[in-house]
Each structure stands twice: as structure tokens, then as C-alpha cells.
Design a protein around this motif. Structure first.
Motif, PDB file in Angstrom:
ATOM      1  N   PRO A 152       0.600  -1.245  -0.055  1.00  0.00           N
ATOM      2  CA  PRO A 152       0.186  -0.260  -0.046  1.00  0.00           C
ATOM      3  C   PRO A 152       0.881   1.321  -0.187  1.00  0.00           C
ATOM      4  N   ARG A 153       0.200   2.322  -0.366  1.00  0.00           N
ATOM      5  CA  ARG A 153       0.268   3.852  -0.121  1.00  0.00           C
ATOM      6  C   ARG A 153       1.522   4.220   0.599  1.00  0.00           C
ATOM      7  N   VAL A 154       2.705   4.990   0.977  1.00  0.00           N
ATOM      8  CA  VAL A 154       2.869   5.182   2.475  1.00  0.00           C
ATOM      9  C   VAL A 154       3.020   6.574   2.693  1.00  0.00           C
ATOM     10  N   SER A 155       3.020   6.765   3.780  1.00  0.00           N
ATOM     11  CA  SER A 155       3.005   8.799   3.956  1.00  0.00           C
ATOM     12  C   SER A 155       4.457   9.366   3.270  1.00  0.00           C
ATOM     13  N   PRO A 156       4.828  10.187   2.432  1.00  0.00           N
ATOM     14  CA  PRO A 156       6.434  10.618   2.316  1.00  0.00           C
ATOM     15  C   PRO A 156       7.187  10.820   2.909  1.00  0.00           C
ATOM     16  N   ALA A 157       7.108  10.836   4.482  1.00  0.00           N
ATOM     17  CA  ALA A 157       8.600  10.495   5.525  1.00  0.00           C
ATOM     18  C   ALA A 157       8.538   8.789   5.345  1.00  0.00           C
ATOM     19  N   ASN A 158       7.677   8.560   4.860  1.00  0.00           N
ATOM     20  CA  ASN A 158       8.157   6.614   4.937  1.00  0.00           C
ATOM     21  C   ASN A 158       8.851   6.567   4.129  1.00  0.00           C
TER      22      ASN A 158
END
Length: 396
Positions: free
Chosen positions: A270-276
Motif C-alpha cells: 500500500p501507499r505510504v506517507s512521504p516521510a516513510n
């Protein structure tokens, strides 16, 4: 100079364009420009005096939004709460320009085609930013081109690539009104720097596996299908495809395609946040941009994807297609390996070669990391601010 930045994208949003917007606007503000970000709002935003729309942005983008919140005004323009999708965007493309005229900004800046047409019609100096080439190619945009490109109040066009800039000049925009401002990355999102082993331990991945990674949107328009065909040939590596939206049609499409092709070495995540995102990049042996001409030549919309800059900053070897947009940043044998577009065999061979040659991989990755320093959001914001000041002082 007081600028009204119009966007019909709600904030926060998982769309990559909003991440780009937040970084660009905050770095323009760092250059001393006074900016209001004019965004669509719901009835709740308007009526609930206790709701601070900046709070949700702060929670979603984290540190990326700190400077935005400190330096940029956030102006929600109300729209009916039942309006959704393209109708919502169209409603904002009408309401936001009228709001901007009431305020009396020195300049309006937008990525939205129809908002731009209206701001010019209303008599406001305006700048258009875009990555797109299709507005100069498709017949349905001919009225837009006729209205906008020679308009005396079109102060400039900011493009994300030389390729897009050339299309605008060929279509009739004066070259002095066009700025190429490549996108970038923030060193903060790549911190802390992780070794391959550290990143894999964090993700629960065997440190001895061969790993090819793609991060970004997972849909056919991005050419992700070709990665599955490449994976069928590079069977001794695991392919991580990071960016699927859980429960979406695209996720189901790719899950079925993986099953139909019988590829067992692909993991759809799945998509992850920019920070990850950085942890996945650091974990990889190789990073890949789908090596196909389809997104550029068929859809005219995916031009120099933003992942390119994070890939560079990770210091991992990159494999991509030899295409004119990517060639502005990636150079074969210097900071990447470029293969003929849509040549599955050539791409598979390039990946196998890199994963069998650690010295060459390290050389390419080291140069990529050095080159990333040329493309930061701060440098981009400075270039745009300088361009805007020059254009606003130029005779009309």
C-alpha cells in the motif's frame, strides 16, 4: 509582492501534486514572497469557528508543512458540500478567481487550466505552472491556447521539464515568459540516512535478498504493468511495488495481473506517507522507474516523475527508460542505467548486471546522491521567486 496561489486540490491529499505544491509554496515564501494559498473548503470549514484548517495539513504532511503554516496564509473558499469530483474542481476554478480579484493580489499563480483562463479574463496578472505537454497537443485545448498564450497579463509559464517548456514555446508562448524549474526533494525526508541493512531490518526484509523497488502511483497510466513482465525474467530478485491504494480498482487490477502472469516474486504494497518512503528506497539494491514510453507518449501526463529526485538522493542505482524527459536528469552510465523504452529483455539484463556488480552499483549510486543536491525544493523556490520578480518588473 502579494501572490494568490489558486489550487482546486483539497489539502491535505495523498495526491503527489499537493506534496509538490506544499514544498514549492513554502520555499517561495522563504524567498520573501507574501503568499495566500486559496483552497477549496467545505461548509464546516466556513461555519465552525473552532476548526483551524491548518491543523489537518500539519498532521498529514508533518515537518513538510511547518514552514508553510508559518509563512503562508491559508484561505479556504467555500463550496457546496455536496459537490464532488470534477464538478468540485470546476466550482473552485470559478470561485477562487473571483475571490482573488476581490482581494486584489499583485499576481495570481495556479496549476489549474480553467482558473488561469478566468483570472486572465478578470484582468489579473497570472502565472501558470504545469508538468503537462497535452495542453499543447490535444485539439480540445485549442480555445485555451488561443485565449491564454498571447494574453498580455500572462506573466509566465513555469514548467517541470525542458521538454514541456519547448512545447509551450512551439505553441506560441514567448520564450522569455517560460521558466524551466525542475522539481526536487527535501533532504529532511531522506533523514536519517539508512544503510541497506538498517532499512531492511526496519521493514522485516531479509538482508540477503535481491531487491528491486518502485514507489509511486500504481495504475496503468504510470506504466507499472511492465514491471511484472520484467519480474518474470529476473526471478532471483523480489520486486516491491509500493503505492497501491487499498481497496481500489487499480489494486485489484494489479493483484489479478500478478496472479494471471504467475509472478511469485512481486509484492504489491500500500501507499505510504512521504516521510516513510525513504526506508523502502534505502532497502533496495536497485530502484526502477517503469521503462516504458506509454505514460509520456500515449497519455502526455507523466513527465519527469517526482520520484526521480528521491531516487537520486537515496544513493541507489536507478534503472529507467531512455526518454527525453528523464534524460534531462538521468545520464546513462553516470548516475543511472537507461534502457530502450518497452524493452523488457534489456531492462531485465540491466537489473541482473547491477545486482551482480556491487562496485558499479555503488559508483552509480554515489554519483546519483551527489547530483541530487542540484535539485532541492529550496533551490527551486529561489529560481521561481527570481523569475516572478523579473517578470513583474518587465514591461507589458
Amino acid at each position: 509582492m502579494r501572490i494568490g496561489y489558486l489550487t482546486h486540490e483539497p489539502l491535505p491529499s495523498a495526491e503527489t501534486s499537493t506534496e509538490q505544491l506544499v514544498w514549492t509554496v513554502s520555499m517561495m515564501a522563504r524567498q520573501g514572497l507574501e503568499i495566500d494559498l486559496i483552497v477549496p473548503a467545505s461548509r464546516r470549514d466556513k461555519d465552525d469557528g473552532k476548526t483551524d484548517p491548518k491543523d489537518s495539513i500539519r498532521r498529514f504532511y508533518g515537518s513538510v508543512s511547518d514552514e508553510l503554516l508559518d509563512r503562508v496564509g491559508l484561505v479556504p473558499v467555500w463550496r457546496p458540500p455536496f459537490v464532488q469530483g470534477n464538478v468540485r474542481r470546476a466550482a473552485h476554478d470559478v470561485s477562487a478567481p473571483f475571490h482573488a480579484r476581490r482581494v486584489g493580489y499583485d499576481l495570481v499563480y495556479t496549476r489549474d487550466l480553467y482558473a488561469l483562463a478566468l483570472t486572465l479574463t478578470l484582468g489579473m496578472p497570472s502565472v501558470f505552472e504545469t508538468y503537462r505537454t497535452d495542453v499543447n497537443l490535444l485539439r480540445r485545448f485549442a480555445p485555451f491556447r488561443k485565449l491564454v498564450y498571447k494574453h498580455p497579463l500572462l506573466m509566465g509559464v513555469v514548467t517541470h521539464s525542458r521538454l514541456a517548456a519547448d512545447y509551450f514555446v512551439k505553441a506560441g508562448v514567448d520564450s522569455e515568459r517560460v521558466l524551466v524549474a525542475h522539481n526536487g526533494y527535501s533532504p529532511s525526508v531522506m533523514t536519517p540516512v539508512q544503510s541497506k541493512e538498517e532499512a531492511r531490518r526496519a521493514l522485516g526484509i531479509d538482508v540477503h535478498d535481491r531487491l528491486v523497488c518502485y514507489t509511486g502511483h500504481v495504475n496503468p497510466k504510470k506504466g507499472v504493468d511492465i514491471l511484472l513482465h520484467i519480474a518474470r525474467q529476473v526471478t532471483d530478485a523480489t520486486f516491491l511495488i509500493v503505492g497501491a491504494i487499498a481497496g481500489s480498482d487499480d489494486e485489484r487490477h494489479f493483484a489479478k495481473l500478478i496472479e494471471d502472469l504467475g509472478v511469485s516474486n512481486v509484492r504489491l504494497l500500500p501507499r505510504v506517507s512521504p516521510a516513510n518512503v525513504s526506508t523502502y528506497l534505502y532497502a533496495a539494491d536497485c530502484l526502477i522507474i517503469p521503462p516504458t514510453a506509454g505514460p509520456l507518449e500515449r497519455f502526455h501526463r507523466t513527465v519527469l516523475p517526482m520520484k526521480t529526485y528521491l531516487y537520486l538522493a537515496s544513493g541507489r542505482p536507478i534503472v529507467a527508460a531512455d526518454l527525453p524527459d528523464l534524460g534531462e536528469i538521468l545520464e546513462d552510465g553516470k548516475n543511472a542505467v537507461l534502457v530502450p523504452p518497452d524493452d523488457v529483455d534489456a531492462c531485465a539484463a540491466a537489473l541482473a548486471r547491477l545486482m551482480s556488480d556491487p562496485r558499479e552499483s555503488d559508483r552509480l549510486g554515489s554519483q546519483a546522491r551527489d547530483d541530487a543536491s542540484l535539485y532541492t525544493w529550496e533551490k527551486r523556490g529561489g529560481r521561481i521567486a527570481e523569475f516572478l520578480r523579473a517578470r513583474m518588473s518587465a514591461p507589458v
